[in-house]
Design an enzyme around this catalytic site. Structure first.
Site, PDB file in Angstrom:
ATOM      1  N   ASP A 113       0.421  -8.815   1.574  1.00  0.00           N
ATOM      2  CA  ASP A 113      -0.609  -7.975   0.964  1.00  0.00           C
ATOM      3  C   ASP A 113      -1.440  -8.839   0.017  1.00  0.00           C
ATOM      4  OD1 ASP A 113      -0.516  -4.553   0.712  1.00  0.00           O
ATOM      5  OD2 ASP A 113      -1.939  -5.662  -0.541  1.00  0.00           O
ATOM      6  N   ARG A 149      -9.436   9.591  -2.532  1.00  0.00           N
ATOM      7  CA  ARG A 149      -9.109  10.479  -1.419  1.00  0.00           C
ATOM      8  C   ARG A 149      -8.775  11.859  -1.967  1.00  0.00           C
ATOM      9  NH1 ARG A 149      -5.493   6.747   2.586  1.00  0.00           N
ATOM     10  NH2 ARG A 149      -4.912   5.637   0.693  1.00  0.00           N
ATOM     11  N   TYR A 190     -15.384   0.975   8.468  1.00  0.00           N
ATOM     12  CA  TYR A 190     -13.985   1.322   8.737  1.00  0.00           C
ATOM     13  C   TYR A 190     -13.811   1.737  10.199  1.00  0.00           C
ATOM     14  CZ  TYR A 190      -9.491   3.795   7.963  1.00  0.00           C
ATOM     15  OH  TYR A 190      -8.187   4.241   8.011  1.00  0.00           O
ATOM     16  N   ASN A 224      -5.542 -12.016  13.715  1.00  0.00           N
ATOM     17  CA  ASN A 224      -4.501 -12.900  13.168  1.00  0.00           C
ATOM     18  C   ASN A 224      -3.103 -12.296  13.345  1.00  0.00           C
ATOM     19  OD1 ASN A 224      -6.290 -14.911  12.345  1.00  0.00           O
ATOM     20  ND2 ASN A 224      -6.700 -13.897  10.387  1.00  0.00           N
ATOM     21  N   LYS A 265     -13.431  -7.197   7.972  1.00  0.00           N
ATOM     22  CA  LYS A 265     -12.627  -8.399   8.248  1.00  0.00           C
ATOM     23  C   LYS A 265     -11.142  -8.039   8.455  1.00  0.00           C
ATOM     24  CE  LYS A 265     -13.691 -12.295   6.004  1.00  0.00           C
ATOM     25  NZ  LYS A 265     -14.069 -13.154   4.839  1.00  0.00           N
ATOM     26  N   LYS A 282     -11.769  -0.366  13.091  1.00  0.00           N
ATOM     27  CA  LYS A 282     -10.562   0.172  13.727  1.00  0.00           C
ATOM     28  C   LYS A 282     -10.764   0.309  15.239  1.00  0.00           C
ATOM     29  CE  LYS A 282      -7.762   0.977  10.136  1.00  0.00           C
ATOM     30  NZ  LYS A 282      -6.410   0.408   9.990  1.00  0.00           N
ATOM     31  N   GLY A 287       0.828  -1.209   0.000  1.00  0.00           N
ATOM     32  CA  GLY A 287       0.000   0.000   0.000  1.00  0.00           C
ATOM     33  C   GLY A 287       0.855   1.250   0.000  1.00  0.00           C
ATOM     34  N   THR A 326      -6.353  -2.941  -2.430  1.00  0.00           N
ATOM     35  CA  THR A 326      -6.265  -1.512  -2.766  1.00  0.00           C
ATOM     36  C   THR A 326      -4.826  -1.095  -3.072  1.00  0.00           C
ATOM     37  OG1 THR A 326      -6.036  -0.911  -0.417  1.00  0.00           O
ATOM     38  CG2 THR A 326      -8.253  -0.868  -1.333  1.00  0.00           C
ATOM     39  N   GLY A 327      -3.865  -1.927  -2.749  1.00  0.00           N
ATOM     40  CA  GLY A 327      -2.457  -1.602  -3.020  1.00  0.00           C
ATOM     41  C   GLY A 327      -2.055  -2.040  -4.417  1.00  0.00           C
TER      42      GLY A 327
HETATM   43  P1  NAD Z   1      -3.568   1.699   1.044  1.00  0.00           P
HETATM   44  O1  NAD Z   1      -4.901   1.285   0.550  1.00  0.00           O
HETATM   45  O2  NAD Z   1      -2.617   2.282   0.089  1.00  0.00           O
HETATM   46  O3  NAD Z   1      -2.831   0.495   1.795  1.00  0.00           O
HETATM   47  C1  NAD Z   1      -3.499  -0.572   2.414  1.00  0.00           C
HETATM   48  C2  NAD Z   1      -2.856  -1.874   1.965  1.00  0.00           C
HETATM   49  O4  NAD Z   1      -3.480  -2.965   2.664  1.00  0.00           O
HETATM   50  C3  NAD Z   1      -3.063  -2.137   0.465  1.00  0.00           C
HETATM   51  O5  NAD Z   1      -1.857  -2.515  -0.133  1.00  0.00           O
HETATM   52  C4  NAD Z   1      -4.083  -3.283   0.439  1.00  0.00           C
HETATM   53  O6  NAD Z   1      -3.957  -4.096  -0.709  1.00  0.00           O
HETATM   54  C5  NAD Z   1      -3.742  -4.005   1.736  1.00  0.00           C
HETATM   55  N1  NAD Z   1      -4.860  -4.814   2.251  1.00  0.00           N
HETATM   56  C6  NAD Z   1      -6.129  -4.406   2.515  1.00  0.00           C
HETATM   57  N2  NAD Z   1      -6.864  -5.441   2.972  1.00  0.00           N
HETATM   58  C7  NAD Z   1      -6.025  -6.509   3.013  1.00  0.00           C
HETATM   59  C8  NAD Z   1      -6.185  -7.865   3.394  1.00  0.00           C
HETATM   60  N3  NAD Z   1      -7.369  -8.341   3.829  1.00  0.00           N
HETATM   61  N4  NAD Z   1      -5.119  -8.703   3.324  1.00  0.00           N
HETATM   62  C9  NAD Z   1      -3.916  -8.244   2.893  1.00  0.00           C
HETATM   63  N5  NAD Z   1      -3.700  -6.975   2.502  1.00  0.00           N
HETATM   64  C10 NAD Z   1      -4.759  -6.116   2.563  1.00  0.00           C
HETATM   65  O7  NAD Z   1      -3.848   2.729   2.250  1.00  0.00           O
HETATM   66  P2  NAD Z   1      -2.844   3.536   3.179  1.00  0.00           P
HETATM   67  O8  NAD Z   1      -3.245   4.951   3.135  1.00  0.00           O
HETATM   68  O9  NAD Z   1      -1.453   3.164   2.889  1.00  0.00           O
HETATM   69  O10 NAD Z   1      -3.253   2.980   4.620  1.00  0.00           O
HETATM   70  C11 NAD Z   1      -2.462   2.022   5.305  1.00  0.00           C
HETATM   71  C12 NAD Z   1      -2.991   1.864   6.724  1.00  0.00           C
HETATM   72  O11 NAD Z   1      -2.898   3.111   7.417  1.00  0.00           O
HETATM   73  C13 NAD Z   1      -4.448   1.428   6.805  1.00  0.00           C
HETATM   74  O12 NAD Z   1      -4.593   0.518   7.875  1.00  0.00           O
HETATM   75  C14 NAD Z   1      -5.175   2.707   7.095  1.00  0.00           C
HETATM   76  O13 NAD Z   1      -6.368   2.459   7.819  1.00  0.00           O
HETATM   77  C15 NAD Z   1      -4.165   3.443   7.945  1.00  0.00           C
HETATM   78  N6  NAD Z   1      -4.376   4.904   7.874  1.00  0.00           N
HETATM   79  C16 NAD Z   1      -4.023   5.618   6.776  1.00  0.00           C
HETATM   80  C17 NAD Z   1      -4.263   6.985   6.756  1.00  0.00           C
HETATM   81  C18 NAD Z   1      -3.874   7.850   5.588  1.00  0.00           C
HETATM   82  O14 NAD Z   1      -4.153   9.036   5.619  1.00  0.00           O
HETATM   83  N7  NAD Z   1      -3.211   7.368   4.570  1.00  0.00           N
HETATM   84  C19 NAD Z   1      -4.887   7.614   7.839  1.00  0.00           C
HETATM   85  C20 NAD Z   1      -5.254   6.830   8.922  1.00  0.00           C
HETATM   86  C21 NAD Z   1      -4.989   5.476   8.952  1.00  0.00           C
HETATM   87  N1  UDP Z   2     -13.095  15.787  -0.660  1.00  0.00           N
HETATM   88  C1  UDP Z   2     -13.395  16.744  -1.611  1.00  0.00           C
HETATM   89  N2  UDP Z   2     -13.193  16.430  -2.928  1.00  0.00           N
HETATM   90  C2  UDP Z   2     -12.722  15.232  -3.343  1.00  0.00           C
HETATM   91  C3  UDP Z   2     -12.415  14.251  -2.373  1.00  0.00           C
HETATM   92  C4  UDP Z   2     -12.619  14.572  -1.027  1.00  0.00           C
HETATM   93  O1  UDP Z   2     -13.836  17.847  -1.280  1.00  0.00           O
HETATM   94  O2  UDP Z   2     -12.565  15.042  -4.570  1.00  0.00           O
HETATM   95  C5  UDP Z   2     -13.254  16.140   0.758  1.00  0.00           C
HETATM   96  C6  UDP Z   2     -14.032  15.126   1.589  1.00  0.00           C
HETATM   97  O3  UDP Z   2     -15.418  15.399   1.533  1.00  0.00           O
HETATM   98  C7  UDP Z   2     -13.445  15.351   2.961  1.00  0.00           C
HETATM   99  C8  UDP Z   2     -12.001  15.748   2.701  1.00  0.00           C
HETATM  100  O4  UDP Z   2     -11.971  16.166   1.334  1.00  0.00           O
HETATM  101  O5  UDP Z   2     -14.108  16.418   3.596  1.00  0.00           O
HETATM  102  C9  UDP Z   2     -11.000  14.634   2.911  1.00  0.00           C
HETATM  103  O6  UDP Z   2     -11.460  13.497   2.224  1.00  0.00           O
HETATM  104  P1  UDP Z   2     -10.646  12.160   2.049  1.00  0.00           P
HETATM  105  O7  UDP Z   2     -11.445  11.281   1.127  1.00  0.00           O
HETATM  106  O8  UDP Z   2      -9.245  12.420   1.644  1.00  0.00           O
HETATM  107  O9  UDP Z   2     -10.574  11.428   3.481  1.00  0.00           O
HETATM  108  P2  UDP Z   2     -11.177  11.685   4.941  1.00  0.00           P
HETATM  109  O10 UDP Z   2     -10.268  12.653   5.576  1.00  0.00           O
HETATM  110  O11 UDP Z   2     -12.590  12.211   4.815  1.00  0.00           O
HETATM  111  O12 UDP Z   2     -11.132  10.342   5.572  1.00  0.00           O
END
Ligand code: NAD
Ligand code: UDP
Length: 319
Positions: free
Chosen positions: A31, A191, A150, A104, A96, A154, A10, A35-36
């Site tokens: 992974d 996002r 979600y 796990n 899940k 969490k 990811g 989504t990655g």
């Molecule tokens: P991302 O979607 O790029 O990464 C998530 C990765 O997890 C992907 O590679 C996906 O394929 C893998 N994955 C999902 N479900 C799986 C499963 N059942 N088995 C194996 N792999 C699985 O998203 P990210 O932004 O890199 O987020 C990574 C983590 O950080 C997540 O747990 C997310 O909740 C947390 N997080 C991210 C943000 C952010 O702003 N990016 C904010 C808060 C929390």
């Molecule tokens: N948002 C937006 N335009 C977009 C995508 C998101 O205005 O094309 C807004 C969304 O409604 C939220 C904020 O941007 O208020 C951040 O959204 P994001 O999907 O990045 O993640 P969130 O912080 O809501 O988990």
């Protein structure tokens, strides 16, 4: 250390892989690419301290050999219902990954007597009534709303992590991550950062949901990775917020991206997503991270966005 990292392909996971390997650790990356993307870790193919296993964390995980740390990052992470990669379109997988996947991953840590770090989220606070958000705030979360698959997964993940800590004496950490951005985000996961940057680079109008007065606080991925590693190496078992406290409205954020990408894009205001429990204000209070980890984000928004814009342009084949 030999580190098991779930979600390794990811956005954040792949940056963590790079950093852990650069520090001399070995990484077993897991992974299922829901989504990655394999592209995010393609450069690690053949690395002598990197092993990749394609696996769904919701199923039993077996890792041969020693493991000193388990970092659980696998979970869909985009709230956008218009993207096939948004968790509203992957509700069961998301529940899940947060529930069974965390169980796990904790099981692996327990079997190896390894330390454990959970990637939790600011969504724990829901649409917060306290501002900025401190770790002591219990949140304002809709258990049956459009983000519940979600948020509640969490929240369960935090609860089971604390249960393993209290009941099994597992050495655990909980990172509450706030909006993080940077290279390798999926351009199509909906996002706000990849959405607006992609639109700006294509010269399309930037889509702002509602009046754009809702706020977020964006942290550059290198800063986050530094905070995660410091937390992993600390002794802190209670949740720690990690994010950049500099808060900005989405409207100002869109204007900044438009300006930085040459100003060809207008802004279009679409229906607001308050009905979709879109949090109206979000800003981390990072006093605990500062005191316990000595951590402060270093990369300001302009610099982080410049790097991200450049990398997205490269991926889109633009000069
Ligand atoms: P991302 O979607 O790029 O990464 C998530 C990765 O997890 C992907 O590679 C996906 O394929 C893998 N994955 C999902 N479900 C799986 C499963 N059942 N088995 C194996 N792999 C699985 O998203 P990210 O932004 O890199 O987020 C990574 C983590 O950080 C997540 O747990 C997310 O909740 C947390 N997080 C991210 C943000 C952010 O702003 N990016 C904010 C808060 C929390
Ligand atoms: N948002 C937006 N335009 C977009 C995508 C998101 O205005 O094309 C807004 C969304 O409604 C939220 C904020 O941007 O208020 C951040 O959204 P994001 O999907 O990045 O993640 P969130 O912080 O809501 O988990």
């Amino acid at each position: 250390m030999r580190v098991l990292l779930t979600g390794a392909a990811g956005f954040i996971g792949s940056h963590l892989c790079d950093r852990l390997l650069a520090e001399g650790h070995s990484v077993v990356g897991l992974d299922n690419f829901v989504t990655g993307s394999p592209e995010n870790i393609a450069h690690l193919a053949g690395h002598e301290r990197f092993l990749f296993i394609r696996h769904d964390v919701s199923n039993y995980i077996y890792i041969p050999g020693r493991v000193e740390a388990v970092m659980h990052f696998a979970s869909p992470a985009s709230p956008n219902p218009h993207s096939p990669f948004g968790y509203p379109n992957l509700p069961i997988q998301t529940l899940k990954a947060g529930a069974l996947g965390t169980h796990n991953a904790l099981g692996v840590a327990r079997a190896h007597q390894a330390r454990f770090l959970l990637a939790s989220t600011s969504e724990i606070y829901g649409d917060p009534l306290e501002h900025p958000q401190r770790e002591t705030y219990f949140g304002h979360v809709n258990p049956v709303g459009p983000r519940s698959m979600y948020d509640e997964a969490k929240r369960f993940a935090e609860a089971i992590t604390m249960a393993y800590h209290g009941h099994h004496r597992l050495d655990t950490r909980i990172a509450r991550i706030f909006n993080t951005y940077g290279p390798r985000m999926r351009l199509d996961d909906g996002r706000v950062v990849p959405n607006l940057i992609g639109q700006a680079l294509r010269g399309e109008p930037l889509t702002v949901y509602g009046d754009g007065l809702q706020t977020r606080s964006f942290c550059y991925v290198d800063d986050l990775v530094e905070g995660i590693l410091r937390l992993l190496l600390s002794d802190e078992h209670l949740p720690v917020n990690l994010g950049n406290p500099s808060e900005i409205s989405i409207r100002d954020f869109a204007e900044r991206i438009s300006r930085m990408s040459g100003g060809r894009s207008s802004i279009t205001f679409l229906a607001d997503r308050r009905g979709a429990d879109d949090p109206q204000r979000r800003q981390p209070d990072i006093s605990r991270a500062r005191e316990i980890l000595g951590w402060l984000p270093q990369v300001d928004l302009d610099r982080g966005l410049q790097t991200t814009l450049g990398s997205f342009a490269g991926r889109m084949g633009l000069p």
